[in-house]
Design a protein around this motif. Sequence first.
Motif, mmCIF file in Angstrom:
data_model
loop_
_atom_site.group_PDB
_atom_site.id
_atom_site.type_symbol
_atom_site.label_atom_id
_atom_site.label_comp_id
_atom_site.label_asym_id
_atom_site.label_seq_id
_atom_site.Cartn_x
_atom_site.Cartn_y
_atom_site.Cartn_z
ATOM 1 N N THR A 176 1.198 3.368 26.963
ATOM 2 C CA THR A 176 0.319 4.526 26.869
ATOM 3 C C THR A 176 0.148 4.938 25.418
ATOM 4 O OG1 THR A 176 2.236 5.958 27.238
ATOM 5 C CG2 THR A 176 0.868 5.432 29.149
ATOM 6 N N PRO A 177 -0.833 4.360 24.711
ATOM 7 C CA PRO A 177 -1.053 4.711 23.313
ATOM 8 C C PRO A 177 -1.459 6.173 23.157
ATOM 9 C CG PRO A 177 -2.207 2.709 23.903
ATOM 10 C CD PRO A 177 -1.733 3.324 25.170
ATOM 11 N N PRO A 178 -1.372 6.719 21.924
ATOM 12 C CA PRO A 178 -1.803 8.094 21.693
ATOM 13 C C PRO A 178 -3.235 8.291 22.164
ATOM 14 C CG PRO A 178 -0.661 7.248 19.772
ATOM 15 C CD PRO A 178 -0.827 6.093 20.716
ATOM 16 N N GLY A 179 -3.482 9.381 22.876
ATOM 17 C CA GLY A 179 -4.819 9.664 23.373
ATOM 18 C C GLY A 179 -5.091 9.093 24.733
ATOM 19 N N ALA A 180 -4.118 8.388 25.340
ATOM 20 C CA ALA A 180 -4.358 7.768 26.634
ATOM 21 C C ALA A 180 -3.672 8.477 27.773
ATOM 22 C CB ALA A 180 -3.874 6.321 26.598
ATOM 23 N N ASP A 181 -3.150 9.693 27.515
ATOM 24 C CA ASP A 181 -2.367 10.355 28.545
ATOM 25 C C ASP A 181 -3.134 11.445 29.272
ATOM 26 O OD1 ASP A 181 -2.579 12.014 26.406
ATOM 27 O OD2 ASP A 181 -0.454 12.574 26.314
ATOM 28 N N ALA A 182 -4.454 11.454 29.096
ATOM 29 C CA ALA A 182 -5.237 12.466 29.798
ATOM 30 C C ALA A 182 -5.315 12.133 31.273
ATOM 31 C CB ALA A 182 -6.655 12.538 29.205
ATOM 32 N N ASP A 183 -5.094 13.160 32.097
ATOM 33 C CA ASP A 183 -5.198 12.942 33.533
ATOM 34 C C ASP A 183 -6.662 12.922 33.943
ATOM 35 O OD1 ASP A 183 -2.476 12.942 33.842
ATOM 36 O OD2 ASP A 183 -2.376 15.118 34.137
ATOM 37 N N VAL A 349 -14.739 17.854 24.576
ATOM 38 C CA VAL A 349 -14.377 19.190 25.020
ATOM 39 C C VAL A 349 -12.865 19.262 25.167
ATOM 40 C CG1 VAL A 349 -16.571 19.540 26.189
ATOM 41 C CG2 VAL A 349 -14.629 18.577 27.458
ATOM 42 N N ALA A 350 -12.359 20.468 25.339
ATOM 43 C CA ALA A 350 -10.912 20.654 25.487
ATOM 44 C C ALA A 350 -10.396 19.892 26.697
ATOM 45 C CB ALA A 350 -10.606 22.147 25.634
ATOM 46 N N ASP A 351 -9.229 19.300 26.524
ATOM 47 C CA ASP A 351 -8.527 18.586 27.598
ATOM 48 C C ASP A 351 -9.195 17.279 28.012
ATOM 49 O OD1 ASP A 351 -6.620 20.619 27.710
ATOM 50 O OD2 ASP A 351 -7.832 21.780 29.118
ATOM 51 N N HIS A 352 -10.139 16.789 27.218
ATOM 52 C CA HIS A 352 -10.660 15.443 27.469
ATOM 53 C C HIS A 352 -10.298 14.576 26.261
ATOM 54 C CE1 HIS A 352 -14.187 12.408 27.852
ATOM 55 N NE2 HIS A 352 -13.098 11.969 28.461
ATOM 56 N N ASP A 353 -9.219 13.827 26.386
ATOM 57 C CA ASP A 353 -8.753 12.961 25.312
ATOM 58 C C ASP A 353 -9.193 11.534 25.621
ATOM 59 O OD1 ASP A 353 -7.411 15.000 23.926
ATOM 60 O OD2 ASP A 353 -5.689 14.827 25.278
#
Length: 368
Positions: A176-183, A349-353
């Motif tokens: 899980t690279p940085p930025g890939a943990d968005a649900d 937008v917020a919470d979309h990584d």
Amino acid sequence: MADAVPTLAGDPPQWPATLRDLLRAATEGGLDRGAVLEGLAGDRPPGDGATDDGAVERRLAFLEAAEVFDCEDGGCTPGRHGREYLQTHDESVLFEAVAGAADGFEPVLEALAVRPLSDVEVGDLLAAEHDGAGEAATARRYLAWLRALGYISRRDGVNDLTRKGRRLVATTEALTPPGADADQPERPDDAPSTAPHHTDEGSRHAATGTTPDPTDTRSRPADGTQGETDASDAPDAADGPPSIEGSDEDAAFVVDADIERELRSRYDDTCMLCGDRRQCGPDAGYAEVHFLMPRAAPHDGPAAAANAVVVCPNHRADLEHGAVTIDPQTRSVDHAYDPAVSGRTLSTVADHDVGAQYLAYHNDVVAD
């Protein structure tokens, strides 16, 4: 730490073949421990760590810990991973084996999915993982295994993921690279799905390779409700057999439709690349959701918000044809022929990584 991941003899790209030969021999007639050690010793070229019998013993001990070999009572047979590798010749089996025997492989691949790294940087990363001092020599041992398995390339002292490596990172749940943990957005349990096969405009046109007309009032509005249909929308024999309700294909379509509906609503149908908001009516907007690692084979990308961007029809076509790349770190956009878009930053937008590994996969595989 330095000896936790011993290297094998010879050039790393030859290691899988060396292991296959030894595993095959151990399967056919069995090998005593001495024969396996002799095979692992190779010609003992200088500089590869094979200067004494202790180094060769450490190689076999590592392969036993990785369940590539199972040695007891003076004899060796293929271990669990060794048997699977013989059957599949799939290097991901060996990666699972070595990553299970030594900590540190996953964070190295995760970091390389974001940008290339020098040996020193990899050493520092491993030092943080093992709570010790960074050593470039230790880093080179890890990197040699990754190069042996085809996951990285090395040039002028800099290490970078290959296409094969990027695919491993993008498709392996443990990475899980940085930025890939968005649900990904979830649909309420009590909300029944009413999306039949072939009614979602974005998915239909993604499958056919066509671009829908944003002025077509039959397109799905931003609130996710279905527009008017007529007889021309009904599937005919040319469309092939309809999906079976409850099948994997139908379930995947529903998930895609849920994500598209949610993301389009969150972005108010505004393109993340150019900032344009197309209209398909007096108030209704129109945009499409593009999966950076395509959902279809052979890519088999996940139906996850981290793998998706909301774009206007024009820039979706540009993404599909490789005219647009996005830097995984800075999110800077580069367009092959549109200077008005090049240099812009991907708007989120917020919470979309948006996952760095999916951006890298798009750049290196889809757009290459």
